[in-house]
Design a protein around this motif. Structure first.
Motif, PDB file in Angstrom:
ATOM      1  N   LYS A 142       0.839  -1.197   0.000  1.00 20.00           N
ATOM      2  CA  LYS A 142       0.000   0.000   0.000  1.00 20.00           C
ATOM      3  C   LYS A 142       0.877   1.251   0.000  1.00 20.00           C
ATOM      4  N   VAL A 143       0.460   2.261  -0.714  1.00 19.23           N
ATOM      5  CA  VAL A 143       1.107   3.574  -0.676  1.00 19.23           C
ATOM      6  C   VAL A 143       0.299   4.455   0.265  1.00 19.23           C
ATOM      7  N   LEU A 144       0.966   5.009   1.301  1.00 20.23           N
ATOM      8  CA  LEU A 144       0.276   5.818   2.304  1.00 20.23           C
ATOM      9  C   LEU A 144       0.643   7.290   2.177  1.00 20.23           C
ATOM     10  N   ASN A 145      -0.224   8.145   2.693  1.00 16.49           N
ATOM     11  CA  ASN A 145       0.108   9.563   2.765  1.00 16.49           C
ATOM     12  C   ASN A 145       0.693   9.874   4.147  1.00 16.49           C
ATOM     13  N   ASP A 146       0.935  11.137   4.410  1.00 13.73           N
ATOM     14  CA  ASP A 146       1.553  11.541   5.681  1.00 13.73           C
ATOM     15  C   ASP A 146       0.677  11.244   6.897  1.00 13.73           C
ATOM     16  N   GLU A 147      -0.612  11.035   6.660  1.00 14.63           N
ATOM     17  CA  GLU A 147      -1.538  10.750   7.758  1.00 14.63           C
ATOM     18  C   GLU A 147      -1.784   9.247   7.928  1.00 14.63           C
ATOM     19  N   GLN A 148      -0.948   8.445   7.288  1.00 12.47           N
ATOM     20  CA  GLN A 148      -1.049   6.985   7.357  1.00 12.47           C
ATOM     21  C   GLN A 148      -2.345   6.455   6.752  1.00 12.47           C
ATOM     22  N   LEU A 149      -2.868   7.189   5.784  1.00 15.63           N
ATOM     23  CA  LEU A 149      -4.056   6.749   5.062  1.00 15.63           C
ATOM     24  C   LEU A 149      -3.631   6.194   3.705  1.00 15.63           C
ATOM     25  N   GLU A 151      -3.357   5.631  -0.035  1.00 11.76           N
ATOM     26  CA  GLU A 151      -3.608   6.427  -1.238  1.00 11.76           C
ATOM     27  C   GLU A 151      -3.789   5.543  -2.470  1.00 11.76           C
ATOM     28  N   SER A 152      -3.074   4.427  -2.497  1.00 15.75           N
ATOM     29  CA  SER A 152      -3.193   3.543  -3.658  1.00 15.75           C
ATOM     30  C   SER A 152      -2.644   2.160  -3.326  1.00 15.75           C
TER      31      SER A 152
END
Length: 230
Positions: A142-149, A151-152
Motif C-alpha cells: 500500500k502507498v500511504l500519505n503523511d496521515e497513514q491513510l 492512497e493507492s
C-alpha cells in the motif's frame, strides 16, 4: 576473461538486532557472518579483487578475519568507510582496480547468496551494463500519505524486492556515483544511482533465502540454516 571487483560494505551496527556486536562480526557456527558471506564469493572464477569497507576502529579486526581467504589471484584490501553507506561505497571506488570490467556491491550480512545467481548477474551485467538480483513481492503493498491513510494499491505483479550483489560495468558505476555527488542525490541502493543516469537495469530472479540479516528473527533463521536445520 571477465574480471570482477567486489565491494562488501561491512560497517553496519547491531542496533536493530539489539546487540552491541556489529552485525558482520556476529558468529554463526563458529564463523562470523562476514566470513560466511565472503565464502560465497571467494571461489567465483571472475573475482579479481575484494574490497571490504569497515569503520576505522574495525579495520584491523576485518584484516584478521579475511586472512584465511587469501587467494593468490585475488587482491584483498580493507578500506575505511564513510558516514553513510553511499559515502562508504564512494570511498571504496577509489581503490577499484582499473583492470576490472565489472564492480559488484554485496551486503556483508547477506550470507546465503547462491553462486548461480552471482554468475547470472555477472553475465547480464556484461550484456546490459547493470544487473541486480530480486524476488517477486509476496504481500500486497500500500502507498500511504503523511496521515497513514492508503492512497493507492500498486499492482503486485510488477513489484520486486531487490537484493545484492548489484553488479555494473565499472565506468557506469563510476559515472553514477559522480553524477549523484554533483546532483546531491542519495539513493536507497546502488542501482538507484545508475537508474538516475537513465540506464536500464536488468533484474535476475533470485531466491527468498538470500535474505539480509537485520532483525532478531533473521538472525534466528540464519542460525538454523548454518546449523542445517532449515
Amino acid at each position: 576473461m571477465i574480471r570482477l571487483s567486489l565491494i562488501i560494505p561491512a560497517a553496519g551496527s547491531g542496533v536493530r538486532l539489539g546487540m552491541k556486536t556489529p552485525k558482520p562480526f556476529i558468529e554463526l557456527g563458529g564463523r562470523t557472518i562476514l566470513q560466511h558471506t565472503i565464502d560465497k564469493f571467494i571461489d567465483i572464477p571472475e573475482l579479481g579483487q575484494l574490497l571490504i569497507v569497515a569503520s576505522a576502529q574495525n579495520i584491523d579486526r576485518v584484516k584478521s578475519l579475511v586472512s584465511d581467504h587469501d587467494r593468490s589471484d585475488v587482491d584483498i584490501s580493507v578500506v575505511e568507510g564513510g558516514d553513510e553507506r553511499q559515502d562508504s561505497i564512494s570511498n571504496a571506488l577509489k581503490f577499484v582496480d582499473k583492470r576490472c570490467d565489472l564492480v559488484a556491491i554485496h551486503d556483508a550480512v547477506r550470507p546465503f547468496i547462491e553462486k548461480n545467481v552471482v554468475e547470472e548477474c555477472i553475465s547480464k551485467a556484461m550484456k546490459y551494463g547493470a544487473a541486480i538480483p530480486g524476488i517477486p513481492v509476496k504481500d500486497t503493498v500500500k502507498v500511504l500519505n503523511d496521515e497513514q491513510l492508503v492512497e493507492s494499491t500498486p499492482d503486485r505483479s510488477s513489484l520486486w524486492q531487490i537484493q545484492t550483489p548489484q553488479i555494473f560495468k565499472r565506468q557506469i558505476l563510476f559515472d553514477a556515483y559522480d553524477h549523484a555527488k554533483n546532483a546531491g542525490f542519495t539513493g536507497t541502493d546502488d542501482s538507484s544511482l545508475v537508474e538516475n543516469l537513465g540506464i536500464k537495469v536488468h533484474v535476475v530472479k533470485s531466491s527468498y533465502e538470500n535474505f539480509k540479516i537485520t532483525y532478531p528473527i533473521d538472525l534466528k533463521l540464519a542460525e538454523l540454516k548454518v546449523g542445517g536445520e532449515l
